[in-house]
Design an enzyme around this catalytic site. Structure first.
Site, mmCIF file in Angstrom:
data_model
loop_
_atom_site.group_PDB
_atom_site.id
_atom_site.type_symbol
_atom_site.label_atom_id
_atom_site.label_comp_id
_atom_site.label_asym_id
_atom_site.label_seq_id
_atom_site.Cartn_x
_atom_site.Cartn_y
_atom_site.Cartn_z
ATOM 1 N N ARG A 39 34.440 55.168 44.742
ATOM 2 C CA ARG A 39 34.238 54.149 45.795
ATOM 3 C C ARG A 39 34.345 54.792 47.182
ATOM 4 O O ARG A 39 33.583 54.463 48.082
ATOM 5 C CB ARG A 39 35.278 53.034 45.677
ATOM 6 C CG ARG A 39 35.371 52.387 44.312
ATOM 7 C CD ARG A 39 34.355 51.280 44.084
ATOM 8 N NE ARG A 39 34.585 50.646 42.805
ATOM 9 C CZ ARG A 39 33.941 50.934 41.663
ATOM 10 N NH1 ARG A 39 32.972 51.837 41.658
ATOM 11 N NH2 ARG A 39 34.227 50.320 40.538
ATOM 12 N N GLU B 25 41.393 41.681 28.687
ATOM 13 C CA GLU B 25 40.062 41.894 29.274
ATOM 14 C C GLU B 25 39.127 42.645 28.328
ATOM 15 O O GLU B 25 39.110 43.879 28.322
ATOM 16 C CB GLU B 25 40.180 42.673 30.601
ATOM 17 C CG GLU B 25 38.820 42.905 31.254
ATOM 18 C CD GLU B 25 38.880 43.699 32.568
ATOM 19 O OE1 GLU B 25 39.960 44.216 32.913
ATOM 20 O OE2 GLU B 25 37.841 43.801 33.224
ATOM 21 N N LYS C 274 40.324 37.594 30.740
ATOM 22 C CA LYS C 274 39.422 38.109 31.786
ATOM 23 C C LYS C 274 38.118 38.557 31.143
ATOM 24 O O LYS C 274 37.982 39.705 30.709
ATOM 25 C CB LYS C 274 40.113 39.269 32.530
ATOM 26 C CG LYS C 274 39.237 39.928 33.592
ATOM 27 C CD LYS C 274 40.062 40.762 34.554
ATOM 28 C CE LYS C 274 39.187 41.529 35.516
ATOM 29 N NZ LYS C 274 39.947 42.144 36.604
ATOM 30 N N SER D 29 33.869 40.910 37.924
ATOM 31 C CA SER D 29 32.543 40.809 38.545
ATOM 32 C C SER D 29 31.554 41.789 37.922
ATOM 33 O O SER D 29 30.345 41.530 37.930
ATOM 34 C CB SER D 29 32.615 40.989 40.063
ATOM 35 O OG SER D 29 33.164 42.233 40.439
ATOM 36 N N GLY D 30 32.014 42.902 37.427
ATOM 37 C CA GLY D 30 31.216 43.762 36.550
ATOM 38 C C GLY D 30 29.969 44.425 37.113
ATOM 39 O O GLY D 30 29.161 44.917 36.341
ATOM 40 N N GLY D 31 29.792 44.401 38.442
ATOM 41 C CA GLY D 31 28.596 45.021 39.014
ATOM 42 C C GLY D 31 27.610 43.992 39.547
ATOM 43 O O GLY D 31 26.520 44.341 40.011
ATOM 44 N N ARG E 274 35.135 44.899 42.535
ATOM 45 C CA ARG E 274 34.033 45.233 43.442
ATOM 46 C C ARG E 274 33.571 44.047 44.294
ATOM 47 O O ARG E 274 33.321 44.208 45.488
ATOM 48 C CB ARG E 274 32.850 45.785 42.636
ATOM 49 C CG ARG E 274 33.067 47.230 42.242
ATOM 50 C CD ARG E 274 32.136 47.643 41.123
ATOM 51 N NE ARG E 274 32.557 47.104 39.828
ATOM 52 C CZ ARG E 274 31.913 47.321 38.692
ATOM 53 N NH1 ARG E 274 30.797 48.032 38.687
ATOM 54 N NH2 ARG E 274 32.370 46.840 37.556
#
Ligand code: 13P
Length: 341
Positions: free
Chosen positions: A33, A178, A220, A262-264, A293
């Site tokens: 990041r 998750e 999650k 959110s996974g992208g 993200r």
């Protein structure tokens, strides 16, 4: 285990109008990041960045219920010597900790991964509880391809998630469970739905087998979306309807709440999808966010490692937190994004 206390913490994590900040990037992930914003990843730069988020008092006190930390951060002090976890607690948010130790290739299953970190987990949980953590996170990763996921990878990952969750509850820590089905492939939305259904069903079967108290956990999951490389666009309503329909099929009502990754997805997609699901209404559990993200991309870019950008970075973070907080109540509107821009 005191289940009533675990249940209280779990419910507080998914309070409507608030959600979870996933700030638990491993050293490898945060470096990626930071590379994107041309900031060197050092202990100090990671501290400065996270301190900026945790000192965003409006976002933290009004829109964030809980924060997931990486091991380094839970022991780290702010520039003035205040432990970073104190900043979170003073804002009224709950401290949590990522306890998995990442993934390893799964033997005999080419291209598939298993999450590791169960060895000595009971001892580590005890130290984290003493430090103030009241919940934990473990992420399993399931990739979709023509021949995968295998039954083997779904099974071993579900087994490890349940083993982790049982150890957490024994340590009086709420487990975030998750099982992430990745959106990296070229599959369509229905293939995502089919795989996520297998994964969730198997995960809850393992949770029951290992006597995890459903009232004392938070799920999650990923949303039901087409793979990024599919080139297919689907409407916000289709994502919301398919995700809600599947969750109703697979997730017992005893689970205190669901907080999505959110996974992208883009920032605004992640918000719009959550909002549309909450507008459907009549659900047995609160639906909120546990975004990494989709909460941090904007403040990271705005900050870009410069002290003079801290206030603007905090405004960017507060905006995303507020948009998602509204979405957790089905009260977000696209206009609010435009006005802010
Ligand atoms: P993303 O929202 O960026 O997917 O991160 C959430 C998370 O905690 C992944 O484990």
């Amino acid at each position: 285990m005191n289940l009533s206390d675990l249940n209280k913490v779990a419910l507080a994590m998914v309070t409507p109008g608030k959600g979870i900040l996933a700030a638990d990037e491993s050293s490898g992930t945060i470096k990626k990041r930071f590379d994107a914003i041309k900031v060197e990843s050092t202990e100090d730069s990671r501290r400065d960045y996270r301190e900026m988020l945790f000192r965003s008092s409006e976002a933290m006190s009004r829109y964030i219920s809980a924060v997931i930390l990486y091991d380094e951060t839970i022991w780290q002090n702010a520039r003035d010597g205040t432990p970073l976890i104190k900043l979170i607690e003073q804002a009224g948010a709950i401290v949590g900790i990522k306890v998995d130790e990442g993934t390893q290739p799964l033997s005999a299953c080419p291209g598939e991964l298993v999450t590791v970190g169960l060895d000595k987990l009971a001892e580590r949980l005890k130290k984290y509880f003493e430090r103030g953590a009241r919940f934990a996170k473990w992420r399993a990763v399931i990739d979709i391809g023509p021949e995968i996921p295998s039954a083997t990878s779904i099974h071993v990952n579900a087994h490890a998630l349940a083993r982790y969750a049982a150890l957490c509850q024994a340590a009086q820590i709420v487990p975030i469970v998750e099982p992430e089905v990745l959106m990296d492939g070229d599959h369509d939305i229905d293939r995502c739905l089919e795989v996520t259904e297998r994964v969730l069903n198997h995960t809850f079967q393992e949770l029951r087998l290992q006597r995890v108290a459903l009232e004392g956990m938070v799920l999650k999951p990923n949303m039901i979306v087409p793979g990024k490389k599919s080139g297919k666009q689907v409407s916000v309503d289709e994502v919301a309807e398919k995700t809600v329909k599947l969750l109703k099929r697979c997730v017992p009502a005893a689970v205190p709440g669901i907080a999505f990754l959110s996974g992208g997805q883009s920032d605004e997609e992640a918000t719009a999808h959550l909002d549309a699901m909450n507008r459907i209404g009549g659900l047995p559990w609160p639906l909120t966010f546990s975004y990494g993200r989709a909460l941090q991309a904007a403040p990271q870019k705005t900050w870009s490692g410069k002290p003079e950008n801290v206030a603007a970075g905090q405004r960017a973070f507060t905006h995303r937190a507020r948009m998602n907080a509204l979405a957790s109540k089905g009260e977000w509107m696209a206009d609010l994004e435009k006005k802010a821009a």
